[in-house]
Design a protein around this motif. Structure first.
Motif, short mmCIF file in Angstrom:
data_model
loop_
_atom_site.label_atom_id
_atom_site.label_comp_id
_atom_site.label_asym_id
_atom_site.label_seq_id
_atom_site.Cartn_x
_atom_site.Cartn_y
_atom_site.Cartn_z
N ASP A 115 0.83 -1.20 0.00
CA ASP A 115 0.00 0.00 0.00
C ASP A 115 0.87 1.26 0.00
O ASP A 115 0.59 2.24 -0.71
N ALA A 123 0.72 3.69 -3.25
CA ALA A 123 0.19 5.04 -3.05
C ALA A 123 1.20 6.09 -3.48
O ALA A 123 0.85 7.12 -4.08
N LEU A 134 1.13 6.26 -7.24
CA LEU A 134 -0.05 7.00 -7.72
C LEU A 134 0.17 8.50 -7.61
O LEU A 134 -0.16 9.26 -8.53
N ARG A 146 -0.13 5.66 -13.70
CA ARG A 146 -1.27 6.02 -12.84
C ARG A 146 -2.35 4.96 -12.91
O ARG A 146 -2.86 4.51 -11.88
N LEU A 175 -3.61 2.57 -9.80
CA LEU A 175 -5.01 2.53 -9.36
C LEU A 175 -5.55 1.11 -9.35
O LEU A 175 -6.25 0.68 -8.41
N ARG A 176 -5.22 0.36 -10.37
CA ARG A 176 -5.73 -1.02 -10.43
C ARG A 176 -5.12 -1.88 -9.32
O ARG A 176 -5.81 -2.68 -8.71
N LEU A 232 -3.96 -0.83 -6.38
CA LEU A 232 -4.52 -0.43 -5.09
C LEU A 232 -5.94 -0.94 -4.91
O LEU A 232 -6.33 -1.38 -3.81
N CYS A 233 -6.74 -0.89 -5.98
CA CYS A 233 -8.10 -1.41 -5.90
C CYS A 233 -8.08 -2.90 -5.60
O CYS A 233 -8.83 -3.40 -4.74
N ARG A 240 -11.95 1.64 1.21
CA ARG A 240 -10.75 2.19 0.58
C ARG A 240 -10.63 1.76 -0.89
O ARG A 240 -10.04 2.46 -1.69
N TYR A 297 -10.53 4.11 -5.31
CA TYR A 297 -9.57 3.72 -6.34
C TYR A 297 -10.28 3.15 -7.56
O TYR A 297 -9.89 3.40 -8.71
N TYR A 304 -10.17 4.61 -11.29
CA TYR A 304 -9.70 3.74 -12.38
C TYR A 304 -10.72 3.69 -13.51
O TYR A 304 -10.37 3.78 -14.70
#
Length: 899
Positions: free
Chosen positions: A359, A363, A366, A378, A382-383, A385-386, A397, A401, A405
């Motif tokens: 994480d 982050a 990103l 980017r 995002l993918r 983190l999701c 959380r 994201y 995305y």
């Protein structure tokens, strides 16, 4: 022309958003003649300073655009963020005020306050636009295609920074069209291909990006094999090493392979992704072996290597090198490399179960990617983190994201990507076709020896002048006793004589007149809106200049002279009759002793001064003979035809005697006696008539699936076997058409749009075929049908983009299809056009279905069925995309109808 060290440092600073460093470096960029320093620069090379200024302007423009991006604006002053309520959006910059600030000298000075910051941004935008335009103008003016492509690729990068996707696509397409595969390897070529590959990757055209980066890698290897191709680099410039050039290209290719593999993993295709990760690892290992330990490219290669190991599931082996890469890039403040390293490290930590570490690094990725305009990183962050928070069942959380995305994904839907790929291929093909067509036109209409227009051009130009209602004069010029000139000084000397005569002819006519080489030692001069008398005066001056030229400088002991025959167009003349008139008086000039100009009267088309050859070309200006010795003499209206009407009686000689220019001189030979009429033969049973083809149809050579050499060999064989008919080449590539024009020169007729060429004499057109195309992708088939119809012996006229209501508009114009003996209708999506035309006209229709159109057309089967089931009468249908059969059939109908 390899990149200079200063240019490389500025580029690196810009890529890492160290804008103050880049600005400081750019203060000395004017000291370089060009950011691409030549191996052995020539100080007198024209245009080098212009290119140097263009590159300096390009770098400064990119710096300004990046500053504008940080301020939240694009190159044209629009706000970068356009979402949200309209009332909350940032207003666009006032570029007019920015220009005024620049003129006042206050354009880029920092001042406090929001208003002053907007004014400063407006000045930067105005200056950036001016720099981009100036640089583009300089690149467009250069004849160096590689330099132009390099500038266009860099400008595409600038447009991407401003999120001007369409403009970036246009720049990338033009750059790609200039990067011919035959360009010699060089540092500039490698750098340009790599830049273009990066642009295409950001445009989500990953297959094309891989293709161009592979070319860059191959070019780097080829250039490294021959160090002379790489030019000169600074002694302390690591990038000057050939092995470093190969390593950098391999690293970039490995990065694209790893990115493609990661996308396949995300799509649930791990087996398909493995080969791409394996290739990325091999490329990274190649780069690490080639790079010195302290080279800047080592970290990038380590990141790609670690990324590949993560994709192959070797997480433990990847973690250590990736952590080291993160530390190094953080210390060096290399933000782009740091973002890539942290993304790869975050991936491997997530897959190893270290959620907190993953994480943290994802982050950070990103944030860096968002701040510095790295859209691919980017989206990947995002993918990841999701996915990470979804695996932790932390929906609160994961949802933001996911929303971010999906918002980014709206710009990458498959429909838009497919449209871009199609647009890229179409525009690139169009530019290449235009260049090939231009080369074909030059080869088809230019004489290679004198660089004058050739016979094909002269015929077309004369047809155009006569069809437009003009009254041109035509002069046919022949070099006297040219064979003896060749015998005296050889063929190279004879070529020099022809070139000198051509220059003298050009110097002696007006700008509106055109001098063409007809064949061998014969030239023609086209003089629009000129009487024979005016042309005679002009050509007489030229004749004297030719006779007085210093021919001794070319090794000749006697002067070169020319004979000229002149005729002006009369009522009813076409190209052939006008040329026959001028050619006839040319031979009269040669029989009269050469080195003279002879003309036909511009009023009566009778030879000025009269001669014994008037039995062919009309009588002298004196009184007509008494009696009825010549048919039509009593009704002569002053426009005696050149052929066909003034027919002698049986007592008149069938062939003219040898004559002279002056009526008082004796005839040079006896008048031929007429042959006695043969006795009537006894009546016999008439033999059955054998029907023969009025026009010999061409020999066809299909170029599809054949090399250029194979096509040329088949054309030679066809011409040897059937010299009386043309050899027709269909579905040929541009290179094959160029080769045909080069080998057969004036005997080649071609159409680049049809991909077709005819080698050999074309028959006289009989009848008229109208080829009607629905437009769009049907154009090539329509062009093929029209070309075949002409080669098969009919005149062919094309009508393009006729669909829907435009079909009725075509029929409503009585002058457009009135003379057509047969219609060829070419359509795919608009196949119903056949029924419309068949019902509204009484002319026979040949329907050609095409495979173009919607995917539901099943490769032309839908169009074929529509045409076959048409209820309109008088329609015949050929098979899909068969312009050849349609053209031959229509020509046969037209020739038959015209009998």
């Amino acid at each position: 022309m390899p990149p200079g060290a200063l240019h490389q440092r500025v580029t690196a600073a810009l890529a890492n958003w160290r804008l103050d460093d880049a600005e400081q470096l750019l203060s000395g960029v004017d000291s370089e003649p060009s950011p691409y320093q030549a191996a052995e620069p020539d100080p007198v090379t024209p245009g080098s300073s212009d290119l140097g200024r263009a590159w300096a302007d390009t770098l400064r423009a990119e710096l300004l655009v990046r500053r504008l991006r940080i301020a939240g604006f694009t190159l044209v002053g629009e706000p970068v963020t356009t979402g949200g309520p309209e009332s909350e959006r940032e207003p666009a910059l006032d570029l007019h005020a920015g220009v005024a600030e620049l003129i006042d000298g206050n354009g880029t000075s920092g001042r406090g306050g929001d208003t002053d910051l907007r004014a400063e941004s407006a000045s930067r935008a105005a200056l950036a636009i001016a720099l981009v335009r100036s640089a583009k103008a300089a690149f467009d003016a250069t004849d160096d295609d590689l330099q132009r492509a390099a500038g266009l690729a860099r400008h595409a990068r600038i447009e991407l920074l401003s999120r001007r996707i369409d403009a970036a696509m246009d720049e990338a397409v033009e750059a790609a069209s200039l990067l011919d595969p035959g360009l010699p390897p060089s540092r500039l070529l490698v750098d340009t291909l790599g830049t273009l590959a990066g642009v295409l990757a950001d445009l989500e055209l990953m297959p094309l990006a891989l293709d161009f980066q592979r070319r860059a890698h191959e070019a780097a290897r080829a250039a490294a094999a021959d160090p002379t191709l790489l030019g000169r680099a600074g002694d302390d410039d690591v990038a000057g090493d050939a092995e470093v050039l190969v390593a950098v290209a391999a690293t970039r290719l490995g990065e694209l392979c790893a990115e493609l593999g990661e996308g396949l993993l995300d799509d649930g295709l791990p087996e398909t992704a493995v080969p791409h990760f394996a290739e990325a690892r091999a490329l990274a290992e190649e780069a690490l072996q080639l790079l010195p330990p302290e080279a800047p490219g080592v970290v990038a290669a380590q990141i790609v290597h670690g990324w590949a190991l993560v994709g192959l599931g070797e997480h433990a082996a990847a973690t250590g090198p990736l952590r080291a890469a993160v530390r190094i890039t953080s210390a060096a403040d290399d933000r782009a490399q740091r973002a890539a390293a942290q993304l790869a490290l975050g991936r491997t930590l997530r897959r190893q179960g270290d959620s907190a570490g993953a994480d943290e690094h994802l982050a950070s990725t990103l944030e860096l990617a968002t701040d510095h305009g790295l859209p691919r990183l980017r989206r990947a962050a995002l993918r990841e983190l999701c996915t990470l928070h979804a695996e932790l069942d932390d929906a609160g959380r994961a949802l933001p994201y996911l929303q971010a995305y999906l918002a980014d994904e709206l710009d990458r839907v498959d429909e838009r990507r497919t449209r871009w790929v199609e647009l890229f291929g179409r525009r690139k093909s169009l530019l290449e076709t235009e260049r090939a067509a231009g080369q074909l036109r030059r080869q088809a209409y230019e004489d290679p020896l004198t660089h004058l227009p050739n016979r094909r051009y002269a015929e077309a130009r004369l047809d155009g002048l006569l069809a437009g209602g003009g009254v041109p004069a035509l002069a046919v010029v022949d070099v006297d006793r040219f064979k003896s000139i060749n015998d005296a000084i050889g063929h190279p000397g004879g070529d020099a004589v022809l070139r000198a005569v051509a220059e003298l002819l050009i110097a002696g006519v007006r700008d509106t007149d055109e001098v063409c080489r007809w064949a061998g030692d014969e030239f023609v001069v086209l003089l629009p809106d000129t009487t024979a008398e005016q042309a005679e005066r002009a050509l007489e001056r030229t004749r004297r200049k030719v006779a007085g030229y210093d021919w001794a400088s070319l090794g000749l002991s006697t002067p070169v002279t020319i004979s000229v025959g002149i005729a002006s167009a009369a009522r009813g003349d076409d190209r052939r009759t006008l040329f026959a008139a001028a050619d006839g008086v040319l031979y009269d000039a040669k029989r009269s002793g050469r080195d003279r100009v002879v003309r036909l009267s511009g009023v009566t088309q009778k030879r000025a001064g009269g001669s014994a050859l008037d039995v062919l070309f009309g009588g002298s200006a004196g009184p007509a003979p008494a009696g009825d010795d010549v048919v039509g003499a009593a009704g002569d209206d002053g426009f005696t035809p050149l052929v066909g009407e003034a027919v002698p009686r049986a007592a008149t000689p069938a062939d003219p005697p040898l004559g002279v220019d002056r009526p008082g001189e004796p005839i040079l030979g006896p008048r031929p006696t007429p042959e006695p009429e043969p006795a009537p033969a006894a009546a016999t049973e008439p033999a059955p008539a054998v029907r023969r083809a009025a026009v010999p149809e061409p020999e066809v050579v299909w170029a599809t699936g054949r090399t250029t050499e194979q096509v040329l060999a088949l054309v030679r064989e066809a011409r040897r076997g059937h010299p009386d008919r043309p050899a027709l080449v269909l579905r040929a590539e541009a290179a094959t058409l160029v080769a045909l024009a080069t080998e057969h020169d004036a005997y080649t007729t071609m159409d680049a749009a049809a991909g077709a060429a005819a080698v050999g004499p074309l028959p006289e057109p009989v009848g008229r075929v109208a080829v009607i195309g629905a437009g769009g992708a049907d154009t090539s088939v329509a062009a093929e049908a029209a070309f075949v119809a002409r080669v098969a012996g009919s005149e062919a006229v094309r009508h393009e983009d006729v669909a829907g209501s435009r079909a009725r508009a075509l029929l409503a114009d009585p002058g457009r299809l009135a003379d057509a003996d047969c219609l060829v209708v070419v359509a795919g999506r608009d196949a119903a056009l056949v029924a419309t035309l068949g019902a509204l006209t009484d002319v026979p229709v040949v329907a050609v279905p095409t495979s173009a159109g919607s995917p539901a057309g099943m490769g032309g089967l839908g169009a074929l069925l529509t045409m076959l089931h048409s209820a309109a009468p008088g329609v015949s249908v050929v098979d899909v995309d068969n312009g050849w059969s349609a053209g031959v059939f229509a020509a046969r109908v037209a020739r038959r109808a015209a009998r």
